[in-house]
Design an enzyme around this catalytic site. Structure first.
Site, PDB file in Angstrom:
ATOM      1  N   ARG A 148     -13.692 -18.709  12.393  1.00 46.11           N
ATOM      2  CA  ARG A 148     -13.472 -19.764  13.164  1.00 46.11           C
ATOM      3  C   ARG A 148     -14.818 -21.233  11.365  1.00 46.11           C
ATOM      4  NH1 ARG A 148     -14.613 -17.568  17.723  1.00 46.11           N
ATOM      5  NH2 ARG A 148     -16.769 -16.995  16.638  1.00 46.11           N
ATOM      6  N   ILE A 149     -15.368 -20.662  11.232  1.00 45.98           N
ATOM      7  CA  ILE A 149     -16.376 -21.434  10.204  1.00 45.98           C
ATOM      8  C   ILE A 149     -15.823 -21.605   9.007  1.00 45.98           C
ATOM      9  CG2 ILE A 149     -17.996 -21.164   8.603  1.00 45.98           C
ATOM     10  CD1 ILE A 149     -20.218 -20.301  11.268  1.00 45.98           C
ATOM     11  N   ASP A 168     -10.550 -11.498   3.928  1.00 40.91           N
ATOM     12  CA  ASP A 168      -9.992 -10.568   5.277  1.00 40.91           C
ATOM     13  C   ASP A 168      -8.910  -9.722   6.552  1.00 40.91           C
ATOM     14  OD1 ASP A 168     -10.326 -10.986   8.099  1.00 40.91           O
ATOM     15  OD2 ASP A 168     -11.464 -13.027   8.677  1.00 40.91           O
ATOM     16  N   ALA A 228     -23.602 -17.153   6.049  1.00 42.60           N
ATOM     17  CA  ALA A 228     -23.503 -16.582   7.246  1.00 42.60           C
ATOM     18  C   ALA A 228     -24.268 -15.087   7.890  1.00 42.60           C
ATOM     19  CB  ALA A 228     -22.839 -15.562   6.905  1.00 42.60           C
ATOM     20  N   ASP A 253     -29.050 -19.870   2.902  1.00 42.30           N
ATOM     21  CA  ASP A 253     -29.553 -20.356   3.792  1.00 42.30           C
ATOM     22  C   ASP A 253     -29.286 -18.967   4.900  1.00 42.30           C
ATOM     23  OD1 ASP A 253     -29.104 -22.289   6.118  1.00 42.30           O
ATOM     24  OD2 ASP A 253     -28.291 -21.695   7.079  1.00 42.30           O
ATOM     25  N   GLU A 258     -36.106 -12.889   8.196  1.00 42.90           N
ATOM     26  CA  GLU A 258     -36.602 -13.709   8.488  1.00 42.90           C
ATOM     27  C   GLU A 258     -37.483 -14.724   9.085  1.00 42.90           C
ATOM     28  OE1 GLU A 258     -32.764 -16.323   9.799  1.00 42.90           O
ATOM     29  OE2 GLU A 258     -31.451 -16.050   7.693  1.00 42.90           O
ATOM     30  N   HIS A 276     -31.940 -21.302   7.509  1.00 40.14           N
ATOM     31  CA  HIS A 276     -31.449 -20.839   8.205  1.00 40.14           C
ATOM     32  C   HIS A 276     -31.050 -22.314   9.428  1.00 40.14           C
ATOM     33  CE1 HIS A 276     -29.784 -17.500  11.149  1.00 40.14           C
ATOM     34  NE2 HIS A 276     -29.335 -18.658  10.948  1.00 40.14           N
ATOM     35  N   GLY A 278     -27.635 -23.348   8.729  1.00 37.84           N
ATOM     36  CA  GLY A 278     -26.540 -23.886   9.074  1.00 37.84           C
ATOM     37  C   GLY A 278     -25.628 -24.461  10.459  1.00 37.84           C
TER      38      GLY A 278
HETATM   39  P1  NAD Z   1     -15.685 -15.440  13.384  1.00 39.84           P
HETATM   40  O1  NAD Z   1     -15.639 -14.083  14.333  1.00 39.84           O
HETATM   41  O2  NAD Z   1     -14.482 -16.745  13.843  1.00 39.84           O
HETATM   42  O3  NAD Z   1     -15.063 -15.055  12.343  1.00 39.84           O
HETATM   43  C1  NAD Z   1     -15.490 -14.269  11.388  1.00 39.84           C
HETATM   44  C2  NAD Z   1     -14.761 -13.142  10.799  1.00 39.84           C
HETATM   45  O4  NAD Z   1     -15.004 -12.174   9.703  1.00 39.84           O
HETATM   46  C3  NAD Z   1     -12.933 -12.948  11.122  1.00 39.84           C
HETATM   47  O5  NAD Z   1     -12.235 -13.567  10.713  1.00 39.84           O
HETATM   48  C4  NAD Z   1     -13.518 -11.608  10.738  1.00 39.84           C
HETATM   49  O6  NAD Z   1     -12.013 -11.088  10.819  1.00 39.84           O
HETATM   50  C5  NAD Z   1     -14.250 -11.044   9.656  1.00 39.84           C
HETATM   51  N1  NAD Z   1     -14.191 -10.542   8.707  1.00 39.84           N
HETATM   52  C6  NAD Z   1     -14.836  -9.323  10.090  1.00 39.84           C
HETATM   53  N2  NAD Z   1     -15.339  -8.388   9.109  1.00 39.84           N
HETATM   54  C7  NAD Z   1     -15.465  -9.033   7.986  1.00 39.84           C
HETATM   55  C8  NAD Z   1     -15.136  -7.872   6.478  1.00 39.84           C
HETATM   56  N3  NAD Z   1     -15.570  -6.694   6.565  1.00 39.84           N
HETATM   57  N4  NAD Z   1     -14.693  -8.615   5.643  1.00 39.84           N
HETATM   58  C9  NAD Z   1     -14.221  -9.857   5.721  1.00 39.84           C
HETATM   59  N5  NAD Z   1     -13.941 -10.741   6.829  1.00 39.84           N
HETATM   60  C10 NAD Z   1     -14.453 -10.031   7.654  1.00 39.84           C
HETATM   61  O7  NAD Z   1     -16.905 -15.832  12.751  1.00 39.84           O
HETATM   62  P2  NAD Z   1     -17.859 -17.441  12.596  1.00 39.84           P
HETATM   63  O8  NAD Z   1     -17.327 -18.495  13.718  1.00 39.84           O
HETATM   64  O9  NAD Z   1     -16.994 -17.825  11.517  1.00 39.84           O
HETATM   65  O10 NAD Z   1     -18.802 -16.830  11.846  1.00 39.84           O
HETATM   66  C11 NAD Z   1     -18.984 -16.852  11.184  1.00 39.84           C
HETATM   67  C12 NAD Z   1     -20.341 -15.867  10.805  1.00 39.84           C
HETATM   68  O11 NAD Z   1     -21.613 -16.791  10.422  1.00 39.84           O
HETATM   69  C13 NAD Z   1     -21.225 -15.390  11.822  1.00 39.84           C
HETATM   70  O12 NAD Z   1     -21.005 -14.211  12.079  1.00 39.84           O
HETATM   71  C14 NAD Z   1     -22.876 -15.839  11.825  1.00 39.84           C
HETATM   72  O13 NAD Z   1     -23.370 -14.979  11.375  1.00 39.84           O
HETATM   73  C15 NAD Z   1     -22.650 -16.253  11.278  1.00 39.84           C
HETATM   74  N6  NAD Z   1     -23.009 -17.848  10.840  1.00 39.84           N
HETATM   75  C16 NAD Z   1     -24.434 -18.852  10.410  1.00 39.84           C
HETATM   76  C17 NAD Z   1     -24.450 -19.869  11.030  1.00 39.84           C
HETATM   77  C18 NAD Z   1     -25.887 -20.050  10.066  1.00 39.84           C
HETATM   78  O14 NAD Z   1     -26.483 -21.084  11.050  1.00 39.84           O
HETATM   79  N7  NAD Z   1     -25.889 -20.139   8.883  1.00 39.84           N
HETATM   80  C19 NAD Z   1     -24.211 -20.073  11.952  1.00 39.84           C
HETATM   81  C20 NAD Z   1     -23.059 -20.070  12.889  1.00 39.84           C
HETATM   82  C21 NAD Z   1     -22.529 -18.799  11.850  1.00 39.84           C
HETATM   83  C1  MLT Z   2     -25.875 -18.394  14.712  1.00 39.79           C
HETATM   84  O1  MLT Z   2     -25.038 -17.340  14.342  1.00 39.79           O
HETATM   85  O2  MLT Z   2     -24.197 -18.720  15.658  1.00 39.79           O
HETATM   86  C2  MLT Z   2     -26.121 -19.121  13.873  1.00 39.79           C
HETATM   87  O3  MLT Z   2     -26.744 -17.951  12.654  1.00 39.79           O
HETATM   88  C3  MLT Z   2     -27.108 -19.889  13.559  1.00 39.79           C
HETATM   89  C4  MLT Z   2     -28.536 -19.774  15.304  1.00 39.79           C
HETATM   90  O4  MLT Z   2     -28.689 -18.526  14.682  1.00 39.79           O
HETATM   91  O5  MLT Z   2     -29.565 -20.672  15.171  1.00 39.79           O
END
Ligand code: NAD
Ligand code: MLT
Length: 533
Positions: A148-149, A168, A228, A253, A258, A276, A278
């Site tokens: 997604r992201i 990926d 991430a 981030d 943390e 953090h 994001g």
């Molecule tokens: P998602 O599940 O939609 O996407 C994750 C992608 O990573 C998938 O397409 C998956 O195939 C891929 N993946 C898995 N293992 C892998 C590997 N070894 N090498 C390469 N790609 C691989 O998740 P998302 O919603 O896009 O979120 C991604 C991550 O971002 C979450 O797991 C979360 O930890 C982090 N996140 C952080 C914040 C923040 O506040 N900083 C906010 C939201 C999410």
């Molecule tokens: C998440 O995984 O959704 C993000 O890291 C955001 C949060 O933990 O608030």
């Protein structure tokens, strides 16, 4: 229903849940208090602060659902929850855009030294040349993880004139082409990118995905953005690479710990950081709170879920399609076990005909629940059925073919124990369940709560003898089906009766000289109800 919310949470979510449940909002609860109080709650909602450890789950006697307001579930022991049959769900869509925008904000800040220049000017300096940046236009952005992201980041980066490459291992080339970027190997991405951004989950296989070795492979002057999870990068190795100048800059981030304690990265000028942030926008916080609240209430009510981490998602349209087959699969699992026993090494479900193009894992799970229920009791559910099967050494296989033979939809369950193997097949006829094959018997069994299943040699008088015996025992027969391999050969008879049969009566049936085998099958009540939890 009692729900504990143990992290900061948007009021809209609390309000939504309070329509159906008692909600305790304790955003500052300590780990000790959580351990002490968790046994009172049916559901727990967390963000990333609360650590839902195996210890917490172990003492959570009533807990049925753990909801994560956000994406990453790395702060929850999902395996332990699965083992205990607790649903873990997240709210994966609510913060996608905020996280993607934050990654882009870090990317642009990193390229133009905005954070450093801001601090310098506020200190009273007017230092322009020190903060000369680089353009993003025509540069290569390597996106690791294009879910997604990552996809949203890629889309935005292309509009900045960047060439996007992605790694990926779980997406297809077709999908990446549709999204408009080139997929490359991990090594190529490291070597070719001017900027690298991480958007994948942290788990044991991705921990320190970027370590010393990977950092030495980077293009000279490359920069890294991590929005991430901290543990994806080895912070010590990154620190060294930044000090040596092999990596020109990093925007972080997230951190291994943390809040970060004694993290040397915070002292480096070529590192910019945010705590953090994001997902920390008003919109994202409201979105995730509403999504997780809605899902937790649905889970407590036993309704189908769209974002469970350890249960297959059953979208409403999916449920409409496979829903009618769920009781059939459940009945088949139960019927098989009662007829042939539960000591098996392998269970294979084959889906043939139109059904093959439907989502099959809910059907396989339903069949496993029907089978395992007789072995482990009502504790088996959608969450832990696969885990229980695996822990009992049962390999579960699923195959499908769109080829239509005798029935437009057919489910066949084959189970093997060493050399011994049996199979049964079932279908829906005008929406009603039928078991249409038991080993080599072609028969049209109407699954009912109580069934007597016998095999015998097909000859005149057998049905009469059983009927007389059951009459003498005051067992009322509701209906009967017969199937045979050939005339006057081996035959199977199924009698639906109105009540439980005593062991004594069953023994009398078994002792009839015309009978080869006799089994009494009691179908779980849920096979005939809407509630297939
Ligand atoms: P998602 O599940 O939609 O996407 C994750 C992608 O990573 C998938 O397409 C998956 O195939 C891929 N993946 C898995 N293992 C892998 C590997 N070894 N090498 C390469 N790609 C691989 O998740 P998302 O919603 O896009 O979120 C991604 C991550 O971002 C979450 O797991 C979360 O930890 C982090 N996140 C952080 C914040 C923040 O506040 N900083 C906010 C939201 C999410
Ligand atoms: C998440 O995984 O959704 C993000 O890291 C955001 C949060 O933990 O608030």
């Amino acid at each position: 229903m009692k729900i504990l919310v143990s992290d900061k949470f948007s009021p809209e979510g609390l309000e939504l849940m309070r329509k159906d449940a008692d909600v305790d909002y304790r955003p500052d609860i300590t780990p000790e208090e959580l351990l002490k109080d968790i046994d009172k709650y049916d559901a727990l909602i967390v963000r990333s602060r609360t650590k839902v450890t195996a210890g917490v789950i172990e003492v959570a006697e009533k807990l049925r659902v753990i909801g994560r307001a956000g994406v990453g579930v790395d702060n929850i022991d999902v395996d332990k929850a699965t083992e205990k049959g607790i649903i873990v769900l997240n709210s994966p869509h609510g913060n996608t855009i905020s996280a993607a925008e934050h990654a882009i904000a870090l990317l642009t800040s990193l390229s133009r030294n905005i954070a450093q220049a801001n601090s310098s000017l506020k200190r009273g300096e007017w230092n322009r040349t020190n903060y000369t940046g680089v353009e993003l236009n025509q540069k290569t952005l390597g996106v690791i993880g294009v879910g997604r992201i990552g996809s949203e980041v890629a889309r935005r980066a292309r509009s900045l004139g960047m060439h996007v490459i992605a790694y990926d291992p779980y997406i297809t080339r077709d999908h990446s082409e549709k999204l408009g970027f080139e997929t490359v190997s991990f090594e190529d991405l490291l070597k070719r990118s001017d900027f690298i951004t991480l958007h994948l989950p942290l788990n044991p296989t991705t921990h320190h995905l970027i370590g010393k070795k990977e950092l030495t492979m980077l293009k000279p002057g490359a920069r890294i953005i991590n929005c991430a999870r901290g543990g994806l990068i080895d912070e010590d190795a990154l620190c060294e690479a930044l000090q040596e100048g092999t990596v020109a800059g990093a925007a972080l981030d997230v951190f291994e710990q943390e809040p970060p304690e004694s993290c040397k990265l915070l002292d480096l000028d070529n590192v910019i950081v945010t705590p953090h942030l994001g997902a920390l926008t008003k919109e994202a916080q409201t979105n995730v709170a509403l999504q997780v609240s809605d899902q937790v209430i649905m889970a407590l009510k036993g309704e189908p879920l769209v974002s469970a981490v350890n249960v297959p998602a059953l979208l409403p349209e999916t449920r409409a399609a496979v829903g009618p087959f769920l009781p059939l699969a459940r009945a088949m699992g139960s019927f098989y076990l009662q007829l042939f026993g539960g000591s098996v090494d392998e269970i294979e479900l084959t889906y043939s005909g139109n059904i093959a193009s439907m989502p099959l894992s809910p059907l396989t799970l339903s069949c496993l629940i029907g089978f395992l229920q007789h072995i482990v009791g009502d504790g088996v559910n959608w969450v832990n059925a696969s885990h229980i099967a695996k822990s009992r050494g049962i390999t579960v296989l699923e195959t499908s073919t769109t080829e239509i033979k005798n029935y437009s939809d057919l489910i066949t369950m084959r189970a093997r124990s060493g050399e011994r193997e049996h199979k049964i097949s079932g279908t829906l006829l005008n929406g009603d369940m039928r078991i249409v094959r038991v080993d080599n018997y072609r028969i049209e069994i109407v699954p009912a709560r109580y069934m007597l299943v016998t095999t015998h040699n097909d000859r005149p008088g057998v049905v009469g003898k059983i009927g007389t015996l059951l009459g003498n025992e005051d067992v009322n027969i509701a209906s009967m089906q017969l199937g045979r391999k050939q005339a006057r050969g081996e035959a199977m008879m199924v009698l639906q009766v109105d009540q439980e049969m005593s062991k004594e009566t069953l023994d009398k049936v078994k002792n009839l000289d015309v009978i080869t085998t006799a089994d009494f099958v009691v179908m779980p009540k849920r096979v005939f109800s809407e509630d297939l939890t």
